[in-house]
Design an enzyme around this catalytic site. Structure first.
Site, mmCIF file in Angstrom:
data_model
loop_
_atom_site.group_PDB
_atom_site.id
_atom_site.type_symbol
_atom_site.label_atom_id
_atom_site.label_comp_id
_atom_site.label_asym_id
_atom_site.label_seq_id
_atom_site.Cartn_x
_atom_site.Cartn_y
_atom_site.Cartn_z
ATOM 1 N N ASN B 76 0.666 -1.141 0.200
ATOM 2 C CA ASN B 76 -0.021 0.125 -0.046
ATOM 3 C C ASN B 76 0.868 1.311 -0.219
ATOM 4 O O ASN B 76 1.956 1.114 0.813
ATOM 5 C CB ASN B 76 -0.976 0.111 1.378
ATOM 6 C CG ASN B 76 -1.860 -1.196 1.439
ATOM 7 O OD1 ASN B 76 -2.676 -1.300 0.095
ATOM 8 N ND2 ASN B 76 -1.850 -1.902 2.268
ATOM 9 N N ILE B 92 -3.188 3.712 -0.956
ATOM 10 C CA ILE B 92 -3.765 3.828 -2.443
ATOM 11 C C ILE B 92 -3.430 2.920 -2.498
ATOM 12 O O ILE B 92 -2.164 2.107 -2.232
ATOM 13 C CB ILE B 92 -3.229 3.971 -3.187
ATOM 14 C CG1 ILE B 92 -3.371 6.169 -2.744
ATOM 15 C CG2 ILE B 92 -3.351 4.779 -4.097
ATOM 16 C CD1 ILE B 92 -1.676 7.051 -3.860
ATOM 17 N N CYS B 93 -4.069 1.263 -2.840
ATOM 18 C CA CYS B 93 -3.602 0.433 -3.459
ATOM 19 C C CYS B 93 -3.034 0.454 -5.113
ATOM 20 O O CYS B 93 -3.682 0.309 -5.821
ATOM 21 C CB CYS B 93 -3.983 -0.767 -3.091
ATOM 22 S SG CYS B 93 -5.727 -0.964 -3.546
ATOM 23 N N LEU B 94 -2.155 -0.877 -5.546
ATOM 24 C CA LEU B 94 -1.736 -0.546 -7.271
ATOM 25 C C LEU B 94 -2.980 -2.026 -7.497
ATOM 26 O O LEU B 94 -2.683 -3.192 -6.436
ATOM 27 C CB LEU B 94 -0.850 -1.770 -6.467
ATOM 28 C CG LEU B 94 0.645 -0.817 -7.491
ATOM 29 C CD1 LEU B 94 1.892 -1.641 -6.427
ATOM 30 C CD2 LEU B 94 1.074 -0.138 -8.723
ATOM 31 N N LYS B 184 -5.360 3.054 -7.071
ATOM 32 C CA LYS B 184 -7.045 3.555 -6.542
ATOM 33 C C LYS B 184 -7.060 3.262 -4.893
ATOM 34 O O LYS B 184 -6.283 2.956 -4.694
ATOM 35 C CB LYS B 184 -8.275 2.418 -6.510
ATOM 36 C CG LYS B 184 -8.226 1.323 -6.528
ATOM 37 C CD LYS B 184 -9.609 1.114 -6.339
ATOM 38 C CE LYS B 184 -9.897 -0.695 -6.694
ATOM 39 N NZ LYS B 184 -9.883 -1.203 -4.654
#
Lengths: 264, 246
Positions: B76, B92-94, B184
């Site tokens: 994260n 935000i994570c990939l 997102k």
């Protein structure tokens, strides 16, 4: 009142998401606590307890027990095919040191193949080394039973176990990509083989289909027999050898959504 | 390094992070990341804004939180420097864009995540949660300001990147990944979709604000609609009663 239901997750965004995620984690935790990554050998009749009131299944378990003696359950986390397949294969090779040596050579060569396809060296190395490490550790134990015990221990350590799964996922993806032309006709939804690999093969916890099994077998140059057990009307279970016509070295039991290992 | 005594070096996940720490030890022109002294699972990073964009002059700092299952689960990212593209202090994570949000691959790495972050900065915020739709001028102003930004742990961040040392060239896998990747905020995907629809029209301003306003609004709409139907039904009933009982 469909509208209201739809709007529900929006109302309490923060809380709702938090709850959903909590619940998801809870379910995951329950699954992992109730089933070992790879379980102990159990007699086939142990399946009966899962279907005590289901005559269709009870009949089929009877059929299964006429051919197989034992079952080894794996954790239903979406990685079960890859985990079961690798485990069963190595376990079996422990009885035959020649086969194991050959397999080690095959894995040694496999890394170059992945790099040539453009997989990032830095991380492929990481998975490759752990895979090799496990193979060499069990090879170096002279007593077969002790070696099997070590294999079992390593496959139940999340770190090692998942690394084995990842490397086989990469090899499977590599094989699919190398033989794109052939496999492209099995892929639905207008996706390319490469897209399919990125979405369905390489990520962890993605379940395996026929196509994964075919490619995994081809990548490891071996055959597997899958015994399908479901509520279908036939009295016996349907068996499927992959790739067709090869003598299977590994036997797996498939019940909708899940693979376990079978022993003759 | 004190970290070595603290963790089980036999654990593949720990070994992997140690390796990544070595790989990323030398700062490049574009990015630099290093684990905290006392926690291998939290890193701080600095990235340079991509050239020829409004982020060009900016230097952005943030945290990377690694789940205990890393690399099976994605890292994260939390940005700390105000930038006008991502909210700060928000995870935000990939993920891969569109229909397959859970497609992180264990063969990606922290470097991949940072490259994705840089590549993703100039893309449109498109109303996704955790995204900000500041104007070009606002972003440029923030980029200028970012140079003097300081991290309480790492100090002046603009000294963190090297001048001139370029990073390793992209592998084919990495460049294909960068074409698909999306970032997102950590949020339920269903909610995410409905929010995207609602805020698509908002040109300026912070997404979360528009988002917060839009929710009670839409519920109110629905409520009024229901009240109207109930009233209409009652009127019809009353008229019908007249006909039949009079």
């Amino acid at each position: 009142m469909g509208d209201e239901q739809e709007s529900e997750p929006v109302i309490g965004t923060g809380n709702q998401d938090e709850l959903i995620m909590q619940q998801q984690r809870q379910i995951e935790r329950e699954i992992s606590e109730s089933t070992a990554l790879v379980g102990e050998l159990e007699p086939i009749v142990s399946l009966n307890s899962e279907y005590s009131n289901d005559n269709v299944y009870l009949e089929k378990i009877k059929d299964l027990s006429s051919k197989y003696k034992h079952i080894r359950r794996t954790r239903p986390d979406g990685n079960c095919f890859f985990r079961a397949f690798t485990y069963a294969m190595i376990e079996q090779m422990l009885e035959n040191s020649n086969e194991l040596e050959q397999f080690i050579k095959l894995i040694e060569c496999s890394k170059m193949g992945l790099l040539r396809l453009g997989f990032p060296e830095f991380t492929v190395d990481d998975f490759y080394e752990t895979f090799m490490d496990v193979l060499k550790r069990v090879r170096d134990i002279k007593n077969v039973n002790d070696a099997k015990k070590e294999l079992h221990t390593l496959f139940n350590e999340q770190g090692y176990s998942d690394y084995m799964v990842v490397y086989l996922r990469l090899l499977t993806s590599g094989h699919l990509q190398r033989d794109q032309e052939f496999y492209s006709c099995f892929i639905e939804g207008g996706r390319t083989v490469v897209d399919f690999c990125h979405q369905e093969v390489e990520p962890m916890y993605k379940e395996s289909d026929h196509i994964h099994i075919m490619a995994a077998c081809a990548a490891l140059e071996t055959g597997v027999r899958v015994v399908y057990m479901d509520r279908g009307s036939s009295k016996s279970n349907i068996e499927h050898d992959l790739p067709e016509g090869t003598a299977p070295s590994v036997h797996l039991l498939y019940r909708p959504g899940h693979y376990d290992i079978l022993y003759l | 390094m004190s970290l070595k005594s603290q963790y089980n070096l036999k654990s593949p996940g720990v070994k992997r992070l140690m390796r990544e720490a070595c790989e990323l030890a030398d700062p490049t022109e574009e990015y630099f990341a290093t684990p905290l002294e006392d926690n291998l699972f939290e890193w701080h990073f600095t990235v340079r804004g991509p050239p020829n964009t409004e982020f060009e002059d900016g230097v952005y700092h943030g945290r990377i939180l690694l789940p205990s299952e890393y690399p099976m689960q994605p890292p994260n990212i939390i940005l700390l420097t105000p930038n006008g593209r991502f909210e700060i202090n928000k995870k935000i994570c990939l993920s891969i864009s569109g229909h397959h949000p859970e497609s992180w691959q264990p063969s990606w790495s922290i470097r991949t995540a940072l490259l994705a972050l840089i590549a993703f900065m100039p893309t449109s915020a498109a109303g996704t949660i955790g995204s900000l739709e500041y104007t070009k001028e606002e972003r440029q102003a923030l980029a200028k300001k970012s140079k003097s930004w300081e991290c309480t742990i790492c100090g002046r961040i603009c000294d963190k990147l090297s001048q001139g040392a370029t990073s390793d060239p992209l592998t084919t896998e990495e460049s294909s990944m960068l074409n698909h990747i999306a970032l997102k905020a950590e949020e339920d995907s269903k909610t995410n979709d409905s929010v995207r629809h609602r805020t698509a029209g908002a040109s300026v301003g912070e997404v979360p604000e528009a988002f917060v306003n839009s929710i009670p609004q839409s519920n109110k709409d629905r409520l009024w609609e229901m009240v109207m139907w109930v009233l209409l039904g009652m009127i019809v009933l009353l008229i019908a009663r007249r006909f039949f009982f009079l």
